[in-house]
Design an enzyme around this catalytic site. Structure first.
Site, PDB file in Angstrom:
ATOM      1  N   ARG A 108       0.896  -1.240   0.031  1.00  0.00           N
ATOM      2  CA  ARG A 108       0.039  -0.057  -0.043  1.00  0.00           C
ATOM      3  C   ARG A 108       1.028   1.437  -0.134  1.00  0.00           C
ATOM      4  NH1 ARG A 108      -3.058  -2.481   3.959  1.00  0.00           N
ATOM      5  NH2 ARG A 108      -4.726  -3.620   3.168  1.00  0.00           N
ATOM      6  N   LYS A 130       3.497  11.661 -11.950  1.00  0.00           N
ATOM      7  CA  LYS A 130       2.699  10.513 -12.495  1.00  0.00           C
ATOM      8  C   LYS A 130       3.640   9.528 -12.936  1.00  0.00           C
ATOM      9  CE  LYS A 130      -0.105  13.646 -15.412  1.00  0.00           C
ATOM     10  NZ  LYS A 130      -0.350  13.846 -17.086  1.00  0.00           N
ATOM     11  N   GLU A 172      11.091  16.686 -25.493  1.00  0.00           N
ATOM     12  CA  GLU A 172      10.268  17.121 -24.437  1.00  0.00           C
ATOM     13  C   GLU A 172      10.795  18.649 -23.826  1.00  0.00           C
ATOM     14  OE1 GLU A 172       7.624  15.744 -23.249  1.00  0.00           O
ATOM     15  OE2 GLU A 172       7.794  13.695 -23.100  1.00  0.00           O
ATOM     16  N   LYS A 214       8.920  22.565 -15.547  1.00  0.00           N
ATOM     17  CA  LYS A 214       7.876  21.701 -15.506  1.00  0.00           C
ATOM     18  C   LYS A 214       7.263  21.198 -13.835  1.00  0.00           C
ATOM     19  CE  LYS A 214       6.069  16.741 -15.738  1.00  0.00           C
ATOM     20  NZ  LYS A 214       6.273  15.410 -16.152  1.00  0.00           N
ATOM     21  N   GLU A 224      -3.744  18.072 -12.622  1.00  0.00           N
ATOM     22  CA  GLU A 224      -4.005  18.246 -13.916  1.00  0.00           C
ATOM     23  C   GLU A 224      -5.640  18.492 -14.066  1.00  0.00           C
ATOM     24  OE1 GLU A 224      -2.159  15.755 -16.832  1.00  0.00           O
ATOM     25  OE2 GLU A 224      -3.790  15.826 -17.728  1.00  0.00           O
ATOM     26  N   ARG A 228      -1.742  22.157 -15.968  1.00  0.00           N
ATOM     27  CA  ARG A 228      -1.087  21.075 -16.036  1.00  0.00           C
ATOM     28  C   ARG A 228      -1.078  20.361 -17.428  1.00  0.00           C
ATOM     29  NH1 ARG A 228       1.311  16.143 -12.004  1.00  0.00           N
ATOM     30  NH2 ARG A 228       2.583  15.154 -13.562  1.00  0.00           N
ATOM     31  N   ASN A 232       0.560  18.315 -21.983  1.00  0.00           N
ATOM     32  CA  ASN A 232       0.087  17.222 -22.937  1.00  0.00           C
ATOM     33  C   ASN A 232       0.149  17.810 -24.636  1.00  0.00           C
ATOM     34  OD1 ASN A 232      -0.550  15.424 -20.662  1.00  0.00           O
ATOM     35  ND2 ASN A 232      -2.333  16.194 -20.258  1.00  0.00           N
ATOM     36  N   HIS A 235       0.990  15.049 -27.055  1.00  0.00           N
ATOM     37  CA  HIS A 235       0.857  13.892 -26.566  1.00  0.00           C
ATOM     38  C   HIS A 235      -0.548  12.904 -26.750  1.00  0.00           C
ATOM     39  CE1 HIS A 235       4.270  14.965 -24.292  1.00  0.00           C
ATOM     40  NE2 HIS A 235       4.275  13.837 -23.626  1.00  0.00           N
ATOM     41  N   HIS A 239       0.537   9.739 -28.155  1.00  0.00           N
ATOM     42  CA  HIS A 239       0.157   8.398 -27.280  1.00  0.00           C
ATOM     43  C   HIS A 239      -0.646   7.499 -27.967  1.00  0.00           C
ATOM     44  CE1 HIS A 239       0.842  10.035 -22.879  1.00  0.00           C
ATOM     45  NE2 HIS A 239       2.158   9.720 -23.538  1.00  0.00           N
ATOM     46  N   HIS A 249       8.952   7.429 -27.393  1.00  0.00           N
ATOM     47  CA  HIS A 249       8.151   8.328 -26.786  1.00  0.00           C
ATOM     48  C   HIS A 249       8.586   9.759 -27.673  1.00  0.00           C
ATOM     49  CE1 HIS A 249       5.393  10.046 -23.826  1.00  0.00           C
ATOM     50  NE2 HIS A 249       6.404  11.117 -23.625  1.00  0.00           N
TER      51      HIS A 249
HETATM   52  N1  NAD Z   1       5.468  10.113 -15.855  1.00  0.00           N
HETATM   53  C1  NAD Z   1       5.630  11.079 -16.447  1.00  0.00           C
HETATM   54  O1  NAD Z   1       5.401  12.310 -16.272  1.00  0.00           O
HETATM   55  C2  NAD Z   1       6.377  10.873 -17.998  1.00  0.00           C
HETATM   56  C3  NAD Z   1       6.619  12.148 -18.850  1.00  0.00           C
HETATM   57  C4  NAD Z   1       7.228  11.901 -19.764  1.00  0.00           C
HETATM   58  C5  NAD Z   1       7.471  10.384 -20.290  1.00  0.00           C
HETATM   59  N2  NAD Z   1       7.123   9.373 -19.626  1.00  0.00           N
HETATM   60  C6  NAD Z   1       7.391   7.987 -20.041  1.00  0.00           C
HETATM   61  O2  NAD Z   1       8.860   7.697 -20.089  1.00  0.00           O
HETATM   62  C7  NAD Z   1       8.975   6.868 -21.158  1.00  0.00           C
HETATM   63  C8  NAD Z   1      10.166   7.260 -22.160  1.00  0.00           C
HETATM   64  O3  NAD Z   1      11.373   7.741 -21.300  1.00  0.00           O
HETATM   65  P1  NAD Z   1      12.738   7.463 -21.901  1.00  0.00           P
HETATM   66  O4  NAD Z   1      12.949   7.973 -23.226  1.00  0.00           O
HETATM   67  O5  NAD Z   1      13.648   7.672 -20.745  1.00  0.00           O
HETATM   68  O6  NAD Z   1      12.544   5.827 -22.099  1.00  0.00           O
HETATM   69  P2  NAD Z   1      13.533   4.719 -21.340  1.00  0.00           P
HETATM   70  O7  NAD Z   1      13.690   4.457 -20.183  1.00  0.00           O
HETATM   71  O8  NAD Z   1      13.181   3.464 -22.461  1.00  0.00           O
HETATM   72  O9  NAD Z   1      14.934   4.803 -22.051  1.00  0.00           O
HETATM   73  C9  NAD Z   1      15.362   4.814 -23.173  1.00  0.00           C
HETATM   74  C10 NAD Z   1      16.342   3.914 -23.770  1.00  0.00           C
HETATM   75  O10 NAD Z   1      17.829   4.474 -23.157  1.00  0.00           O
HETATM   76  C11 NAD Z   1      18.295   3.420 -22.383  1.00  0.00           C
HETATM   77  N3  NAD Z   1      19.058   4.251 -21.200  1.00  0.00           N
HETATM   78  C12 NAD Z   1      18.639   4.775 -20.284  1.00  0.00           C
HETATM   79  N4  NAD Z   1      19.734   5.601 -19.650  1.00  0.00           N
HETATM   80  C13 NAD Z   1      20.858   5.193 -20.470  1.00  0.00           C
HETATM   81  C14 NAD Z   1      22.146   5.779 -20.131  1.00  0.00           C
HETATM   82  N5  NAD Z   1      22.719   6.527 -19.289  1.00  0.00           N
HETATM   83  N6  NAD Z   1      22.894   5.296 -21.076  1.00  0.00           N
HETATM   84  C15 NAD Z   1      22.774   4.392 -22.238  1.00  0.00           C
HETATM   85  N7  NAD Z   1      21.200   3.865 -22.292  1.00  0.00           N
HETATM   86  C16 NAD Z   1      20.365   4.411 -21.325  1.00  0.00           C
HETATM   87  C17 NAD Z   1      17.330   2.551 -22.010  1.00  0.00           C
HETATM   88  O11 NAD Z   1      17.792   1.219 -21.390  1.00  0.00           O
HETATM   89  C18 NAD Z   1      16.512   2.612 -23.325  1.00  0.00           C
HETATM   90  O12 NAD Z   1      16.938   1.571 -23.847  1.00  0.00           O
HETATM   91  C19 NAD Z   1       7.699   6.273 -21.617  1.00  0.00           C
HETATM   92  O13 NAD Z   1       7.313   5.432 -21.104  1.00  0.00           O
HETATM   93  C20 NAD Z   1       6.818   7.761 -21.174  1.00  0.00           C
HETATM   94  O14 NAD Z   1       5.346   7.363 -21.352  1.00  0.00           O
HETATM   95  C21 NAD Z   1       6.533   9.566 -18.386  1.00  0.00           C
END
Ligand code: NAD
Length: 337
Positions: A108, A130, A172, A214, A224, A228, A232, A235, A239, A249
């Site tokens: 929890r 989020k 972003e 942000k 949101e 906020r 999006n 997005h 998405h 992404h």
């Molecule tokens: N929670 C939120 O508010 C929010 C906002 C934006 C995006 N997101 C989410 O974030 C995700 C995308 O994030 P991302 O682009 O970081 O993707 P990811 O976590 O898949 O990382 C991208 C790639 O980079 C690699 N990687 C990570 N750090 C590394 C490093 N230092 N050196 C070498 N390789 C590395 C990972 O293994 C992966 O292959 C999506 O799922 C998206 O929905 C969430």
């Protein structure tokens, strides 16, 4: 160490900007902390994990699903992690989303923190509370809003970040500039991606500025309800096509932003559509993709941002100023084709 405590409506978060990963030992107790990372980060930075209990998940968006949550939770049970433990997600947005979600539901809810290792996670995914997982083509369909205790930024991890992931992160950063900061937009136009990859001090400053941008929006509207939603931008369509077409992404929201800019030209008189697309392309991001409109409309119909039969769509009035407009789903067919 550059520590800044930021108060959100539900909780306050310690941001450690430009802080060495080694400092983590002073923030959480290693004997009662479990790090979660992905295989790529583990392989490249294994030595940094020495002395920490660590769970490694497969890399990539395909991991951001309930099956991974179940696997990690089973490992936590085997490791006898109780409510006195903390989880720390060390990785990109997939790892931070997964970690925040697991920590929010395990027993929890236990405390958690993030060490974002991609540009995208540094400026966006780790910030705002989020945390969620995907269900098939439906992005972030299940999740919570719960703040981490802390976010530690050490850009040493970026030394191993592949080129493509820099581009994803810039999607972003460009989004933040397009919706809220025209001077950052101009600054990005003045320098290309190679400049920031070469000049780490400037990259670090840009990342910090974006993270604070942000955080400032989330501070005003954590749940949101209004402001906020502007985050999006790009997005809604992004998405809807991300998982369906196996896009990253950053790529998906870049295409979404380009489309939203074109729709803005028709609905708000926005004049900067070409300027936005040029900037996205300069940062190695795509601005179009062919997709099945009916399938996209089907996914949009289940979008969290839907309000009755309309989508709350984010449009630009000018560079640095975004607005929310409800667009009936039936009209989307016209705009998407
Ligand atoms: N929670 C939120 O508010 C929010 C906002 C934006 C995006 N997101 C989410 O974030 C995700 C995308 O994030 P991302 O682009 O970081 O993707 P990811 O976590 O898949 O990382 C991208 C790639 O980079 C690699 N990687 C990570 N750090 C590394 C490093 N230092 N050196 C070498 N390789 C590395 C990972 O293994 C992966 O292959 C999506 O799922 C998206 O929905 C969430």
């Amino acid at each position: 160490m550059n520590k800044k405590n930021i108060r959100f409506a539900s909780a306050s978060v310690d941001f450690y900007f430009g802080t060495s990963f080694g400092t983590l030992k002073q923030i959480v107790d290693p004997s009662r902390t479990i790090l979660i990372t992905d295989q790529n980060v583990w392989d490249l930075h294994q030595k940094r994990f020495r002395g920490w209990k660590t769970i490694v998940v497969p890399p990539g968006e395909a991991s951001k699903v309930q099956a991974t949550v179940d696997t990690v939770i089973n490992q936590l049970i085997q490791m006898a992690a109780d409510r006195t433990y903390s989880l720390v997600g060390v990785g990109g947005g997939v790892v931070t989303d997964l970690t925040g979600y697991i920590a929010s539901v395990y027993m929890r809810g236990i405390p958690f923190g993030f060490v974002p290792t991609t540009v995208l996670a540094l400026v966006d995914a780790s910030i705002g509370g989020k945390n969620g997982i995907d269900v098939g083509a439906y992005k972030n369909m299940v999740g919570v809003i719960r703040q981490p205790r802390f976010i530690l930024q050490d850009i040493i991890f970026l030394n191993t970040l592949p080129q493509k992931e820099w581009a994803n992160g810039f999607a972003e950063i460009i989004k933040h500039a397009a919706i809220a900061n025209a001077s950052v937009f101009r600054y990005l136009e003045e320098h290309g991606p190679a400049y920031f990859q070469k000049h780490k001090k400037e990259a670090c400053a840009l990342i910090q500025k974006n993270a604070l941008l942000k955080a400032a929006i989330v501070q005003k509207d954590e749940e949101e309800r209004s402001l906020r939603k502007l985050l999006n931008f790009g997005h809604t369509l992004g998405h809807a096509i991300e998982n369906a077409y196996g896009l990253s992404h950053g790529e998906a929201i870049s295409i979404g932003m380009a489309k939203a800019a074109d729709i803005s030209s028709q609905l708000t008189g926005f004049k900067g559509s070409s300027r936005l697309k040029e900037l996205l392309q300069r940062y190695h991001l795509p601005v179009s993709h062919s997709f099945n409109t009916d399938a996209v409309i089907r996914i949009l119909s289940a979008d969290k941002k839907k309000d009755g039969n309309a989508i709350n769509y984010i449009l630009l009035e000018k560079i640095g100023k975004a607005v929310i407009r409800p667009i009936p789903i039936v009209d989307f067919q016209k705009y998407l084709s």
